[in-house]
Design a protein around this motif. Structure first.
Motif, PDB file in Angstrom:
ATOM      1  N   ASP A  16       0.811  -1.210   0.000  1.00  0.00           N
ATOM      2  CA  ASP A  16       0.000   0.000   0.000  1.00  0.00           C
ATOM      3  C   ASP A  16       0.852   1.272   0.000  1.00  0.00           C
ATOM      4  N   ALA A  17       2.148   1.145  -0.179  1.00  0.00           N
ATOM      5  CA  ALA A  17       3.028   2.311  -0.241  1.00  0.00           C
ATOM      6  C   ALA A  17       2.836   3.036  -1.571  1.00  0.00           C
ATOM      7  N   ALA A  18       2.964   4.357  -1.543  1.00  0.00           N
ATOM      8  CA  ALA A  18       2.874   5.151  -2.768  1.00  0.00           C
ATOM      9  C   ALA A  18       4.153   4.967  -3.583  1.00  0.00           C
ATOM     10  N   ASP A  19       4.013   4.993  -4.889  1.00  0.00           N
ATOM     11  CA  ASP A  19       5.120   4.831  -5.833  1.00  0.00           C
ATOM     12  C   ASP A  19       5.470   6.215  -6.372  1.00  0.00           C
ATOM     13  N   TYR A  20       6.691   6.695  -6.093  1.00  0.00           N
ATOM     14  CA  TYR A  20       7.119   8.039  -6.477  1.00  0.00           C
ATOM     15  C   TYR A  20       8.374   8.005  -7.341  1.00  0.00           C
ATOM     16  N   VAL A  21       8.586   9.100  -8.068  1.00  0.00           N
ATOM     17  CA  VAL A  21       9.871   9.390  -8.698  1.00  0.00           C
ATOM     18  C   VAL A  21      10.313  10.745  -8.162  1.00  0.00           C
ATOM     19  N   LEU A  22      11.558  10.808  -7.704  1.00  0.00           N
ATOM     20  CA  LEU A  22      12.157  12.058  -7.247  1.00  0.00           C
ATOM     21  C   LEU A  22      13.108  12.514  -8.338  1.00  0.00           C
ATOM     22  N   HIS A  23      12.764  13.616  -8.994  1.00  0.00           N
ATOM     23  CA  HIS A  23      13.528  14.130 -10.135  1.00  0.00           C
ATOM     24  C   HIS A  23      14.231  15.423  -9.733  1.00  0.00           C
ATOM     25  N   LEU A  63       7.477  14.692   2.249  1.00  0.00           N
ATOM     26  CA  LEU A  63       8.729  14.304   1.600  1.00  0.00           C
ATOM     27  C   LEU A  63       9.473  15.529   1.078  1.00  0.00           C
ATOM     28  N   THR A  64       8.751  16.446   0.458  1.00  0.00           N
ATOM     29  CA  THR A  64       9.370  17.664  -0.067  1.00  0.00           C
ATOM     30  C   THR A  64      10.050  18.445   1.052  1.00  0.00           C
ATOM     31  N   ALA A  65       9.354  18.621   2.158  1.00  0.00           N
ATOM     32  CA  ALA A  65       9.925  19.366   3.287  1.00  0.00           C
ATOM     33  C   ALA A  65      11.152  18.661   3.858  1.00  0.00           C
ATOM     34  N   THR A  66      11.081  17.352   4.025  1.00  0.00           N
ATOM     35  CA  THR A  66      12.193  16.595   4.600  1.00  0.00           C
ATOM     36  C   THR A  66      13.411  16.609   3.681  1.00  0.00           C
ATOM     37  N   ILE A  67      13.197  16.399   2.390  1.00  0.00           N
ATOM     38  CA  ILE A  67      14.311  16.390   1.431  1.00  0.00           C
ATOM     39  C   ILE A  67      14.974  17.757   1.373  1.00  0.00           C
ATOM     40  N   SER A  68      14.181  18.805   1.324  1.00  0.00           N
ATOM     41  CA  SER A  68      14.724  20.157   1.264  1.00  0.00           C
ATOM     42  C   SER A  68      15.511  20.497   2.529  1.00  0.00           C
ATOM     43  N   GLN A  69      14.957  20.168   3.673  1.00  0.00           N
ATOM     44  CA  GLN A  69      15.614  20.470   4.946  1.00  0.00           C
ATOM     45  C   GLN A  69      16.914  19.677   5.103  1.00  0.00           C
ATOM     46  N   ALA A  70      16.893  18.394   4.764  1.00  0.00           N
ATOM     47  CA  ALA A  70      18.062  17.536   4.973  1.00  0.00           C
ATOM     48  C   ALA A  70      19.200  17.850   4.005  1.00  0.00           C
ATOM     49  N   THR A  71      18.864  18.092   2.736  1.00  0.00           N
ATOM     50  CA  THR A  71      19.904  18.273   1.716  1.00  0.00           C
ATOM     51  C   THR A  71      20.292  19.725   1.490  1.00  0.00           C
ATOM     52  N   GLY A  72      19.419  20.650   1.878  1.00  0.00           N
ATOM     53  CA  GLY A  72      19.664  22.057   1.583  1.00  0.00           C
ATOM     54  C   GLY A  72      19.311  22.428   0.150  1.00  0.00           C
ATOM     55  N   ILE A  80       8.732  15.792  -6.995  1.00  0.00           N
ATOM     56  CA  ILE A  80       8.286  14.456  -6.614  1.00  0.00           C
ATOM     57  C   ILE A  80       7.047  14.143  -7.437  1.00  0.00           C
ATOM     58  N   ILE A  81       7.134  13.068  -8.192  1.00  0.00           N
ATOM     59  CA  ILE A  81       6.052  12.668  -9.086  1.00  0.00           C
ATOM     60  C   ILE A  81       5.404  11.415  -8.512  1.00  0.00           C
ATOM     61  N   ASP A  82       4.116  11.470  -8.289  1.00  0.00           N
ATOM     62  CA  ASP A  82       3.356  10.343  -7.751  1.00  0.00           C
ATOM     63  C   ASP A  82       2.806   9.530  -8.918  1.00  0.00           C
ATOM     64  N   SER A  83       3.055   8.236  -8.915  1.00  0.00           N
ATOM     65  CA  SER A  83       2.576   7.399 -10.017  1.00  0.00           C
ATOM     66  C   SER A  83       1.055   7.414 -10.123  1.00  0.00           C
ATOM     67  N   ALA A  84       0.358   7.688  -9.025  1.00  0.00           N
ATOM     68  CA  ALA A  84      -1.107   7.743  -9.065  1.00  0.00           C
ATOM     69  C   ALA A  84      -1.599   8.871  -9.969  1.00  0.00           C
ATOM     70  N   ASP A  85      -0.756   9.875 -10.205  1.00  0.00           N
ATOM     71  CA  ASP A  85      -1.120  10.978 -11.089  1.00  0.00           C
ATOM     72  C   ASP A  85      -1.084  10.574 -12.557  1.00  0.00           C
ATOM     73  N   PHE A  86      -0.538   9.394 -12.856  1.00  0.00           N
ATOM     74  CA  PHE A  86      -0.355   8.966 -14.241  1.00  0.00           C
ATOM     75  C   PHE A  86      -1.116   7.687 -14.543  1.00  0.00           C
ATOM     76  N   LYS A  87      -2.270   7.510 -13.960  1.00  0.00           N
ATOM     77  CA  LYS A  87      -3.072   6.317 -14.236  1.00  0.00           C
ATOM     78  C   LYS A  87      -3.423   6.272 -15.716  1.00  0.00           C
ATOM     79  N   GLY A  88      -3.247   5.122 -16.291  1.00  0.00           N
ATOM     80  CA  GLY A  88      -3.550   4.949 -17.698  1.00  0.00           C
ATOM     81  C   GLY A  88      -2.384   5.274 -18.611  1.00  0.00           C
ATOM     82  N   TYR A  89      -1.272   5.729 -18.044  1.00  0.00           N
ATOM     83  CA  TYR A  89      -0.089   6.052 -18.827  1.00  0.00           C
ATOM     84  C   TYR A  89       0.994   5.023 -18.557  1.00  0.00           C
TER      85      TYR A  89
END
Length: 92
Positions: A16-23, A63-72, A80-89
């Motif tokens: 049940d985890a979300a599937d993401y791409v971090l670009h 995730l956006t807040a954590t990545i930005s804070q940790a990496t600067g 961050i792209i959520d695979s749920a946004d691309f249903k049917g693609y």
């Protein structure tokens, strides 16, 4: 052409985890092993030259807040792209 590893096995993580791409945009992809507070948020794999693909139970906003804070790296330099946004693609 970018090698996306479409058929690379998915790490063992809850279904049940979300599937993401971090670009990353206009910055070199950081080594997430240097940021344990990020790498512990899900299962990660390299995905192309500037991306990570990952599975997590954390929301895109958190995730956006954590990545930005940790990496600067500001949120203007990654997406961050959520695979749920691309249903049917076939993006993923």
């Amino acid at each position: 052409m970018h090698n996306r590893h479409y058929f690379q096995p998915r790490p063992a993580f809850s279904d049940d985890a979300a599937d993401y791409v971090l670009h990353f945009i206009d910055v070199t992809r950081p080594d997430l092993t240097q940021y344990p507070q990020i790498s512990q948020l899900g299962d990660w794999m390299h995905y192309g030259e500037n991306d990570y693909r990952f599975w997590s139970h954390i929301s895109k906003n958190d995730l956006t807040a954590t990545i930005s804070q940790a990496t600067g790296i500001t949120a203007d330099h990654f997406e961050i792209i959520d695979s749920a946004d691309f249903k049917g693609y076939s993006y993923f």
